[in-house]
Design a protein around this motif. Structure first.
Motif, PDB file in Angstrom:
ATOM      1  N   PHE A  38       0.970  -3.153 -11.023  1.00  0.00           N
ATOM      2  CA  PHE A  38       0.426  -1.935 -10.435  1.00  0.00           C
ATOM      3  C   PHE A  38       0.710  -0.701 -11.283  1.00  0.00           C
ATOM      4  O   PHE A  38      -0.088   0.239 -11.304  1.00  0.00           O
ATOM      5  N   GLN A  47       0.828  -1.210   0.000  1.00  0.00           N
ATOM      6  CA  GLN A  47       0.000   0.000   0.000  1.00  0.00           C
ATOM      7  C   GLN A  47       0.857   1.252   0.000  1.00  0.00           C
ATOM      8  O   GLN A  47       0.601   2.203  -0.740  1.00  0.00           O
ATOM      9  N   PHE A 105      -3.155   0.253  -8.700  1.00  0.00           N
ATOM     10  CA  PHE A 105      -3.213  -0.421  -7.405  1.00  0.00           C
ATOM     11  C   PHE A 105      -4.650  -0.685  -6.971  1.00  0.00           C
ATOM     12  O   PHE A 105      -5.016  -1.807  -6.622  1.00  0.00           O
ATOM     13  N   GLU A 106      -5.488   0.340  -6.983  1.00  0.00           N
ATOM     14  CA  GLU A 106      -6.878   0.191  -6.532  1.00  0.00           C
ATOM     15  C   GLU A 106      -7.650  -0.783  -7.414  1.00  0.00           C
ATOM     16  O   GLU A 106      -8.552  -1.475  -6.954  1.00  0.00           O
ATOM     17  N   TYR A 107      -7.262  -0.851  -8.668  1.00  0.00           N
ATOM     18  CA  TYR A 107      -7.942  -1.730  -9.619  1.00  0.00           C
ATOM     19  C   TYR A 107      -7.777  -3.203  -9.234  1.00  0.00           C
ATOM     20  O   TYR A 107      -8.675  -4.022  -9.457  1.00  0.00           O
ATOM     21  N   TYR A 108      -6.613  -3.548  -8.620  1.00  0.00           N
ATOM     22  CA  TYR A 108      -6.311  -4.944  -8.319  1.00  0.00           C
ATOM     23  C   TYR A 108      -6.429  -5.304  -6.838  1.00  0.00           C
ATOM     24  O   TYR A 108      -6.147  -6.454  -6.469  1.00  0.00           O
ATOM     25  N   VAL A 109      -6.817  -4.366  -6.007  1.00  0.00           N
ATOM     26  CA  VAL A 109      -6.879  -4.620  -4.561  1.00  0.00           C
ATOM     27  C   VAL A 109      -7.713  -5.860  -4.234  1.00  0.00           C
ATOM     28  O   VAL A 109      -7.291  -6.732  -3.466  1.00  0.00           O
ATOM     29  N   ASP A 110      -8.905  -5.954  -4.782  1.00  0.00           N
ATOM     30  CA  ASP A 110      -9.803  -7.063  -4.444  1.00  0.00           C
ATOM     31  C   ASP A 110      -9.264  -8.408  -4.898  1.00  0.00           C
ATOM     32  O   ASP A 110      -9.566  -9.450  -4.301  1.00  0.00           O
ATOM     33  N   TYR A 155       2.700   1.452  -3.503  1.00  0.00           N
ATOM     34  CA  TYR A 155       1.967   1.498  -4.769  1.00  0.00           C
ATOM     35  C   TYR A 155       0.606   2.176  -4.718  1.00  0.00           C
ATOM     36  O   TYR A 155      -0.109   2.174  -5.726  1.00  0.00           O
ATOM     37  N   SER A 156       0.238   2.775  -3.598  1.00  0.00           N
ATOM     38  CA  SER A 156      -1.096   3.395  -3.524  1.00  0.00           C
ATOM     39  C   SER A 156      -1.268   4.509  -4.552  1.00  0.00           C
ATOM     40  O   SER A 156      -2.390   4.807  -4.970  1.00  0.00           O
ATOM     41  N   GLU A 157      -0.165   5.117  -4.969  1.00  0.00           N
ATOM     42  CA  GLU A 157      -0.233   6.189  -5.972  1.00  0.00           C
ATOM     43  C   GLU A 157      -0.022   5.676  -7.392  1.00  0.00           C
ATOM     44  O   GLU A 157      -0.041   6.468  -8.344  1.00  0.00           O
TER      45      GLU A 157
END
Length: 201
Positions: free
Chosen positions: A191, A85, A94-99, A88-90
């Protein structure tokens, strides 16, 4: 072409290049476990440069790679996820693959080999690659490889039986601070480049 690869924890991009380019891959399921290698480590890029993430394993018992147990002492899963996190949060994806990735840090896995195998399957799904992978039925290597413990050399040690490739540079979040860092985990490519990551394989 058949390529023999050792198991790996979110392995280097070069490992996935070999996985993608081979006609057939034999995944070594009968080698002896080797400490301080990509079998239980990966390298990510952070604001401070490279960081090695290590999956702790239990000592004692069989050292056959498929029998090596993951240690559940400590909070390594949370530490790894927090590191990802932070790093790679920026990044663009990253958010696309979180789940897709969070379950690997929420669930308890008993064996390192099985854990790595499920990770490999998920990475292939996310990258939309479809390698032909078979597990070895017996030990295929002449001797267990020795791999340096950290840094670029760890990332460069892709396969005991295969070479490495530098690969073309791609966008990295901290390139403005460190320049392009090669030999990182497949997570770095995923990411930063998302579905286009396959073009770097």
């Amino acid at each position: 072409m058949t390529t023999l690869l050792s198991t790996t924890y979110f392995g280097p991009i070069e490992w996935y290049q070999q996985l993608y380019r081979a006609d057939r891959v034999l995944l070594e399921a009968n080698e002896s476990y080797v400490k301080q290698t990509f079998r239980n480590r990966c390298i990510i890029a952070t604001a401070n440069g490279r960081q090695v993430l290590t999956v702790p394993v239990e000592h004692g018992g069989s050292r056959l790679i498929r029998d090596v147990r993951i240690s559940n002492h400590g909070s390594w899963r949370r530490q790894h996820w927090n590191a990802l996190q932070s790093a790679y949060s920026e990044s663009p994806f990253f958010e696309y693959y979180v789940d897709d990735l969070l379950p690997f840090f929420d669930r308890d896995y008993a064996f390192l080999y099985d854990y790595n195998f499920e990770i490999m399957q998920k990475m292939c799904e996310l990258l939309d690659i479809h390698p032909v992978v078979e597990e070895t039925k017996e030990w295929k290597q002449g001797e267990a490889p020795s791999t340096p413990p950290q840094g670029e050399a760890l990332g460069a040690a892709v396969s005991p039986l295969g070479g490495t490739e530098g690969g073309a540079p791609y966008y990295q979040v901290f390139a403005h601070k460190h320049g392009f860092l090669p030999h990182l985990s497949i997570l770095d490519l995923l990411f930063n480049m998302g579905p286009e990551g396959v073009f770097w394989l």
